[in-house]
Design a protein around this motif. Structure first.
Motif, PDB file in Angstrom:
ATOM      1  N   THR A  68       0.833  -1.213   0.000  1.00 20.39           N
ATOM      2  CA  THR A  68       0.000   0.000   0.000  1.00 20.39           C
ATOM      3  C   THR A  68       0.862   1.255   0.000  1.00 20.39           C
ATOM      4  O   THR A  68       0.629   2.189  -0.776  1.00 20.39           O
ATOM      5  CB  THR A  68      -0.931   0.003   1.225  1.00 20.39           C
ATOM      6  N   SER A  83      -4.710   2.380 -11.522  1.00 19.18           N
ATOM      7  CA  SER A  83      -3.526   2.130 -12.340  1.00 19.18           C
ATOM      8  C   SER A  83      -3.799   1.135 -13.451  1.00 19.18           C
ATOM      9  O   SER A  83      -3.349   1.311 -14.587  1.00 19.18           O
ATOM     10  CB  SER A  83      -2.386   1.613 -11.452  1.00 19.18           C
ATOM     11  N   ALA A 136      -4.198   9.153  -3.157  1.00 23.17           N
ATOM     12  CA  ALA A 136      -3.087   8.263  -2.808  1.00 23.17           C
ATOM     13  C   ALA A 136      -2.484   8.649  -1.456  1.00 23.17           C
ATOM     14  O   ALA A 136      -2.141   7.780  -0.641  1.00 23.17           O
ATOM     15  CB  ALA A 136      -2.026   8.305  -3.908  1.00 23.17           C
ATOM     16  N   ASN A 181       1.137   3.563  -3.523  1.00 24.72           N
ATOM     17  CA  ASN A 181       0.572   4.916  -3.425  1.00 24.72           C
ATOM     18  C   ASN A 181       1.649   5.986  -3.548  1.00 24.72           C
ATOM     19  O   ASN A 181       1.434   7.025  -4.197  1.00 24.72           O
ATOM     20  CB  ASN A 181      -0.188   5.070  -2.111  1.00 24.72           C
ATOM     21  N   PRO A 186      -5.370   2.432  -5.563  1.00 26.43           N
ATOM     22  CA  PRO A 186      -4.368   2.719  -6.604  1.00 26.43           C
ATOM     23  C   PRO A 186      -4.307   1.647  -7.678  1.00 26.43           C
ATOM     24  O   PRO A 186      -4.030   1.953  -8.839  1.00 26.43           O
ATOM     25  CB  PRO A 186      -3.049   2.796  -5.818  1.00 26.43           C
ATOM     26  N   ILE A 234       2.606   6.371  -7.181  1.00 30.95           N
ATOM     27  CA  ILE A 234       1.626   7.183  -7.904  1.00 30.95           C
ATOM     28  C   ILE A 234       1.854   8.662  -7.618  1.00 30.95           C
ATOM     29  O   ILE A 234       1.810   9.504  -8.526  1.00 30.95           O
ATOM     30  CB  ILE A 234       0.202   6.762  -7.521  1.00 30.95           C
ATOM     31  N   ASP A 290      -4.836   7.490   1.252  1.00 31.74           N
ATOM     32  CA  ASP A 290      -4.788   6.041   1.429  1.00 31.74           C
ATOM     33  C   ASP A 290      -3.572   5.617   2.245  1.00 31.74           C
ATOM     34  O   ASP A 290      -3.660   4.728   3.107  1.00 31.74           O
ATOM     35  CB  ASP A 290      -4.781   5.348   0.065  1.00 31.74           C
TER      36      ASP A 290
END
Length: 335
Positions: free
Chosen positions: A36, A289, A65, A40, A285, A43, A68
């Motif tokens: 995670t 993505s 992101a 993120n 994500p 990104i 998260d």
């Protein structure tokens, strides 16, 4: 009158009591949390460094992101520690702090999804004026509003907790401090807290719900007017990722906070809570993505695997000839 002992800490009930299960759960949740954070942050880095992603859609995606990562970090580290240690106690100030940031980030994501819905509405229904309406000033103001509105609920909820007294039992049947569990074990009358929480939740939730789904009513009505099937497909494809994230978020919140937490549903509630707090920040994500060509292109550019071939080159023979020419140019360029 009974003598009541004031409780200043709580005991978090682990997801499992079996040692083998604890180690397995630790490995699984540790991998989920690490993935995670990595995905993120990648990104965020792509959006920040790639000039082709400097537009409102990816600006809001970068905010999502960041939420998260923060959202998962509120609960996951504490859960991982509890899975390895026998001491599951948490002080009241630590519990209140965790609760504050948990509600804050959940509220911020709620309003951020509304802002992203409005962005999709302008992009599909008003494409010619998109750059004028969704200017960087407007996007910055919307993002600022998202982070400010998210503060309303946690401030009210944590301030109201100060009027409560906890006298035992001090066991919380969850792996983090959540508001319903704290209200359930309080020995003070919680009717005022429940009333205020319901009013604030309904008001903010209704505003966010309408702001999230009303733009899609306009989007669907506009898309249905498109005559070509390909045009409808392209219009819907730009909304699929966002709608998927919205439905996962609202379904999890509805089940956790609006379905009665009975003993029969305790295990199911814990599973949904794990999905809501740990799995969803990883899924968001991935959903964006896997369905986003720009993000995948940014990844290829970062990894230096983006090979551009002229459009007029067609067929295997032409591509082979093109590669041979490029190889000869590269070969001649060396001394």
């Amino acid at each position: 009158m009974k003598n009541l002992t004031k409780v200043t800490g709580f005991i978090l009930i682990s997801l499992s009591d079996h040692p083998n299960n604890l180690h397995l759960l630790f490995v699984v949740f540790f991998l989920i949390y690490v993935l995670t954070v990595i995905i993120n942050f990648l990104i965020i880095i792509f959006i920040f460094t790639d000039s082709r992603l400097h537009n409102p859609m990816y600006f809001f995606l970068g905010n999502l992101a960041f939420i998260d990562v923060s959202y998962s970090s509120v609960t996951a580290p504490r859960l991982l520690v509890d899975l390895l240690t026998k001491n599951h106690s948490m002080s009241l100030p630590a519990c209140t702090t965790q609760l504050f940031f948990f509600i804050y980030l959940a509220g911020a994501e709620l309003f951020l999804l509304s802002a992203m819905s409005y962005d999709r509405y302008i992009a599909i229904c008003h494409p010619l004026h998109y750059s004028q309406i969704m200017s960087w000033t407007v996007c910055t103001q919307m993002a600022f509003g998202v982070w400010v509105l998210g503060l309303l609920a946690p401030i009210i909820c944590t301030l109201l907790l100060k009027r409560l007294t906890f006298c035992g039992p001090n066991f919380i049947h969850n792996f983090f401090c959540d508001l319903p569990h704290l209200l359930k074990i309080s020995c003070t009358d919680t009717s005022i807290n429940v009333l205020v929480v319901v009013i604030v939740g309904v008001l903010l939730g209704t505003v966010a719900f309408v702001a999230t789904f009303y733009p899609y009513v306009r989007i669907f009505s506009a898309v249905l007017k498109i005559r070509t099937v390909d045009g409808k497909r392209k219009a819907f494809s730009t909304c699929t990722s966002h709608l998927t994230v919205v439905f996962i978020f609202y379904a999890s919140v509805t089940f956790i906070y609006y379905v009665p937490n009975t003993s029969n549903l305790l295990t199911l509630n814990q599973v949904v809570t794990v999905i809501y707090t740990l799995i969803t920040p990883l899924l968001n994500p991935l959903i964006y993505s896997l369905r986003n060509k720009d993000l995948k292109a940014a990844l290829r550019r970062t990894l230096h695997v983006d090979r551009k071939i002229p459009v007029n080159v067609r067929g295997n023979k032409a591509q082979s000839l093109f590669r041979r020419i490029q190889f000869r140019r590269l070969h001649l360029s060396f001394p």
